[in-house]
Write a protein that holds these residues in place. Structure first.
Motif, PDB file in Angstrom:
ATOM      1  N   MET A   1       0.841  -1.205   0.000  1.00 14.49           N
ATOM      2  CA  MET A   1       0.000   0.000   0.000  1.00 14.49           C
ATOM      3  C   MET A   1       0.872   1.249   0.000  1.00 14.49           C
ATOM      4  N   THR A   2       0.438   2.261  -0.759  1.00 16.01           N
ATOM      5  CA  THR A   2       1.127   3.546  -0.741  1.00 16.01           C
ATOM      6  C   THR A   2       0.958   4.196   0.625  1.00 16.01           C
ATOM      7  N   PRO A   3       2.042   4.674   1.245  1.00 17.02           N
ATOM      8  CA  PRO A   3       1.924   5.316   2.565  1.00 17.02           C
ATOM      9  C   PRO A   3       0.989   6.515   2.508  1.00 17.02           C
ATOM     10  N   PRO A   4       0.398   6.865   3.643  1.00 21.02           N
ATOM     11  CA  PRO A   4      -0.563   7.970   3.643  1.00 21.02           C
ATOM     12  C   PRO A   4       0.112   9.321   3.490  1.00 21.02           C
ATOM     13  N   ALA A   5      -0.637  10.270   2.956  1.00 13.26           N
ATOM     14  CA  ALA A   5      -0.228  11.671   2.996  1.00 13.26           C
ATOM     15  C   ALA A   5      -0.551  12.200   4.385  1.00 13.26           C
ATOM     16  N   LEU A   6       0.297  13.071   4.907  1.00 16.91           N
ATOM     17  CA  LEU A   6       0.118  13.569   6.271  1.00 16.91           C
ATOM     18  C   LEU A   6       0.015  15.087   6.292  1.00 16.91           C
ATOM     19  N   LEU A   7      -1.050  15.588   6.913  1.00 18.63           N
ATOM     20  CA  LEU A   7      -1.161  16.992   7.277  1.00 18.63           C
ATOM     21  C   LEU A   7      -0.928  17.056   8.779  1.00 18.63           C
ATOM     22  N   ILE A   8       0.047  17.875   9.211  1.00 18.32           N
ATOM     23  CA  ILE A   8       0.469  17.877  10.612  1.00 18.32           C
ATOM     24  C   ILE A   8       0.389  19.302  11.162  1.00 18.32           C
ATOM     25  N   PRO A   9      -0.777  19.762  11.601  1.00 18.47           N
ATOM     26  CA  PRO A   9      -0.847  21.077  12.264  1.00 18.47           C
ATOM     27  C   PRO A   9       0.043  21.073  13.506  1.00 18.47           C
ATOM     28  N   GLY A  10       0.740  22.181  13.724  1.00 17.70           N
ATOM     29  CA  GLY A  10       1.700  22.221  14.825  1.00 17.70           C
ATOM     30  C   GLY A  10       2.953  21.416  14.526  1.00 17.70           C
ATOM     31  N   GLY A  11       3.278  21.292  13.250  1.00 16.37           N
ATOM     32  CA  GLY A  11       4.338  20.395  12.832  1.00 16.37           C
ATOM     33  C   GLY A  11       5.743  20.946  12.882  1.00 16.37           C
ATOM     34  N   ARG A  12       5.926  22.142  13.478  1.00 14.34           N
ATOM     35  CA  ARG A  12       7.270  22.719  13.534  1.00 14.34           C
ATOM     36  C   ARG A  12       7.960  22.502  14.881  1.00 14.34           C
ATOM     37  N   GLY A  13       7.322  21.825  15.811  1.00 15.91           N
ATOM     38  CA  GLY A  13       7.906  21.594  17.123  1.00 15.91           C
ATOM     39  C   GLY A  13       8.773  20.356  17.161  1.00 15.91           C
ATOM     40  N   GLN A  14       9.138  19.932  18.373  1.00 11.74           N
ATOM     41  CA  GLN A  14      10.078  18.823  18.509  1.00 11.74           C
ATOM     42  C   GLN A  14       9.500  17.508  17.982  1.00 11.74           C
ATOM     43  N   LEU A  15       8.223  17.242  18.211  1.00  9.26           N
ATOM     44  CA  LEU A  15       7.631  16.014  17.698  1.00  9.26           C
ATOM     45  C   LEU A  15       7.362  16.117  16.207  1.00  9.26           C
ATOM     46  N   GLY A  16       6.858  17.268  15.777  1.00 15.20           N
ATOM     47  CA  GLY A  16       6.584  17.439  14.354  1.00 15.20           C
ATOM     48  C   GLY A  16       7.823  17.331  13.501  1.00 15.20           C
ATOM     49  N   SER A  17       8.927  17.905  13.967  1.00 12.27           N
ATOM     50  CA  SER A  17      10.157  17.839  13.175  1.00 12.27           C
ATOM     51  C   SER A  17      10.639  16.404  13.040  1.00 12.27           C
ATOM     52  N   GLU A  18      10.460  15.598  14.086  1.00 12.66           N
ATOM     53  CA  GLU A  18      10.849  14.188  14.002  1.00 12.66           C
ATOM     54  C   GLU A  18       9.928  13.416  13.064  1.00 12.66           C
ATOM     55  N   LEU A  19       8.637  13.713  13.125  1.00 12.59           N
ATOM     56  CA  LEU A  19       7.680  13.019  12.259  1.00 12.59           C
ATOM     57  C   LEU A  19       7.928  13.368  10.800  1.00 12.59           C
ATOM     58  N   VAL A  20       8.176  14.641  10.529  1.00  9.34           N
ATOM     59  CA  VAL A  20       8.477  15.055   9.162  1.00  9.34           C
ATOM     60  C   VAL A  20       9.783  14.415   8.681  1.00  9.34           C
ATOM     61  N   GLY A  21      10.792  14.400   9.553  1.00  8.84           N
ATOM     62  CA  GLY A  21      12.058  13.796   9.175  1.00  8.84           C
ATOM     63  C   GLY A  21      11.925  12.316   8.870  1.00  8.84           C
ATOM     64  N   LEU A  22      11.186  11.606   9.705  1.00  9.18           N
ATOM     65  CA  LEU A  22      10.986  10.176   9.492  1.00  9.18           C
ATOM     66  C   LEU A  22      10.203   9.921   8.221  1.00  9.18           C
ATOM     67  N   ARG A  23       9.122  10.669   8.050  1.00 12.50           N
ATOM     68  CA  ARG A  23       8.289  10.481   6.853  1.00 12.50           C
ATOM     69  C   ARG A  23       9.027  10.936   5.605  1.00 12.50           C
ATOM     70  N   GLY A  24       9.791  12.042   5.734  1.00 11.57           N
ATOM     71  CA  GLY A  24      10.514  12.559   4.579  1.00 11.57           C
ATOM     72  C   GLY A  24      11.623  11.644   4.124  1.00 11.57           C
ATOM     73  N   ARG A  25      12.286  10.967   5.092  1.00 10.46           N
ATOM     74  CA  ARG A  25      13.387  10.079   4.726  1.00 10.46           C
ATOM     75  C   ARG A  25      12.918   8.922   3.878  1.00 10.46           C
ATOM     76  N   ARG A  26      11.629   8.605   3.984  1.00  8.76           N
ATOM     77  CA  ARG A  26      11.107   7.514   3.161  1.00  8.76           C
ATOM     78  C   ARG A  26      10.895   7.945   1.710  1.00  8.76           C
ATOM     79  N   ARG A  27      10.844   9.255   1.496  1.00 12.82           N
ATOM     80  CA  ARG A  27      10.775   9.808   0.141  1.00 12.82           C
ATOM     81  C   ARG A  27       9.649   9.200  -0.700  1.00 12.82           C
ATOM     82  N   ASP A  28       8.528   8.951  -0.072  1.00 14.30           N
ATOM     83  CA  ASP A  28       7.465   8.285  -0.818  1.00 14.30           C
ATOM     84  C   ASP A  28       6.081   8.848  -0.510  1.00 14.30           C
ATOM     85  N   GLY A  29       6.036  10.091  -0.056  1.00 14.67           N
ATOM     86  CA  GLY A  29       4.710  10.596   0.250  1.00 14.67           C
ATOM     87  C   GLY A  29       4.616  12.090   0.385  1.00 14.67           C
ATOM     88  N   LEU A  30       3.391  12.554   0.485  1.00 12.76           N
ATOM     89  CA  LEU A  30       3.067  13.957   0.624  1.00 12.76           C
ATOM     90  C   LEU A  30       2.975  14.295   2.103  1.00 12.76           C
TER      91      LEU A  30
END
Length: 305
Positions: A1-30
Motif C-alpha cells: 500500500m502507498t503510505p498515507p499523505a500527512l497533514l500535521i498542524p503544529g508540525g514545527r515543534g520537537q515532535l513534528g520535526s521528528e515526524l516530518v524527518g521520518l516520513r521525509g526520509r522515506r521519500r514516498d509521500g506527501l
C-alpha cells in the motif's frame, strides 16, 4: 500500500520535526507540517481551506490522507493565568479540526498528555482509567480529547508523556543547560513518569497513521504511547548527566514542594502501553535505551547548550 499523505498542524515543534524527518526520509509521500504561524487551528475558515487543499492534493497523488494534530498550548504554568488562550488552542482548535476532518472523511490522530490524570495512581494508567486533571493545561487538553472523539467517528487520541527531542525546549535540553551553568541541580524525586524520545513517538504515530489509512482500525479510540518503563524526574536528570559525561551525583534529590510551580504536576503519570501493543502496534523501546540513542544522534547539540 502507498503510505498515507500527512497533514500535521503544529508540525514545527520537537515532535513534528521528528515526524516530518521520518516520513521525509522515506521519500514516498506527501507531507505538510505547518507551524502555528502558518495554520491557526482556532481559525475555522483557514483550517477548512487547509484540509480541503491537502485532501485534494492527496487524492491527486493517489494517496490516502491522514491528519495528525500536534498543535497545542503547552506552556503549562502560563496556562494557569491564561486559560482563554489554552482553551482556544487545546479545546476549540481540535474540535474545529475534528468536524472538518469528519466532513472530508479524513482520519484524525490527536496527540494528548498524561496531565489529564490526577497523578494519584500507583499502577500505570490505562486509557479507560478515571481522569482528573489538576491544572488548566490538563483540563483544556482533556476537553480537547472529548471534543475530538465526539465530533469524529474516525479519530484517535494518543496520550504521551515527558517528551523530549533535539528541537525546542524540554527537560533534557534544560538539564543540559543547567549542567553547564551550575555545580549542582535539584530535581524532584517524587514525580514518576516515562521519558519519551520524540523520534520514537514519531515512529509510533506514523505506524498508527498507516494503520488507519488502511482502515485496519484499532478498536480502542484512546491509546497511550510512551517509551517503556518508568523513572523519577531525579533519576531521569541523573541519566541525562551521565549521557553528557557529567557526574550524576551533582543532581540532588528534592521534593515537589521544594521546587513549587504555578501549575501542579501529576506525582505519578506512568502510562500503560498495553492497549497500544494489543491493538497490533509496535511498542516503543525502554526509556533508558531511547535516551542513549537520542544522545548518539543529537548529543553534540545538547552538550553545546
Amino acid at each position: 500500500m502507498t503510505p498515507p499523505a500527512l497533514l500535521i498542524p503544529g508540525g514545527r515543534g520537537q515532535l513534528g520535526s521528528e515526524l516530518v524527518g521520518l516520513r521525509g526520509r522515506r521519500r514516498d509521500g506527501l507531507v505538510h507540517a505547518p507551524g502555528s504561524g502558518e495554520l491557526d487551528v482556532t481559525d475555522e475558515e483557514a483550517l477548512n481551506d487547509a484540509v480541503d487543499s491537502f485532501t485534494d492534493a492527496a487524492d491527486d497523488a493517489g494517496m490516502r490522507p491522514v491528519v495528525v494534530n500536534l498543535a497545542a498550548y503547552t506552556a503549562v504554568d502560563a496556562a494557569e493565568s491564561d486559560r482563554a488562550a489554552a482553551e482556544r488552542v487545546n479545546t476549540t482548535g481540535p474540535a474545529n479540526l475534528a468536524r472538518i476532518c469528519r466532513k472530508r472523511g479524513v482520519p484524525l490522530l490527536h496527540v494528548s498528555t498524561d496531565y489529564v490524570f490526577s497523578g494519584d495512581a500507583t499502577e500505570p494508567y490505562e486509557p479507560g482509567d478515571e481522569v482528573g486533571p489538576r491544572s488548566v493545561y490538563g483540563r483544556t487538553k482533556l476537553d480537547g480529547e472529548r471534543a475530538v472523539l465526539a465530533n469524529h467517528p474516525r479519530a484517535w487520541v494518543v496520550r504521551t508523556a515527558w517528551v523530549y527531542g533535539a528541537a525546542g525546549a524540554n527537560f533534557v535540553s534544560a538539564m543540559a543547560r543547567l549542567e553547564a551553568e551550575r555545580d549542582t541541580v535539584s530535581v524532584a524525586a517524587d514525580q514518576f513518569g516515562s521519558p519519551t524520545w520524540a523520534a520514537d513517538l514519531a515512529g509510533g504515530l506514523l505506524e498508527l497513521a498507516e494503520t488507519v489509512a488502511r482502515r485496519d482500525e484499532p478498536k480502542q479510540r484512546v491509546l497511550h504511547c510512551t517509551n517503556g518503563g518508568s523513572t523519577s524526574r531525579h533519576e531521569f536528570a541523573r541519566a541525562v548527566f551521565s549521557e553528557l559525561g557529567a557526574d550524576p551525583e551533582r543532581v540532588l534529590a528534592a521534593s515537589t514542594a521544594d521546587v513549587p510551580r504555578p501549575a501542579p504536576r501529576p506525582a505519578f503519570s506512568v502510562l500503560s502501553n498495553q492497549e497500544w501493543t494489543s491493538g497490533g502496534l509496535t511498542g516503543l523501546r525502554p526509556w533508558r535505551a531511547a535516551l542513549s540513542a537520542a544522545f548518539a544522534a543529537h548529543g553534540t547539540s545538547w552538550a553545546a547548550r
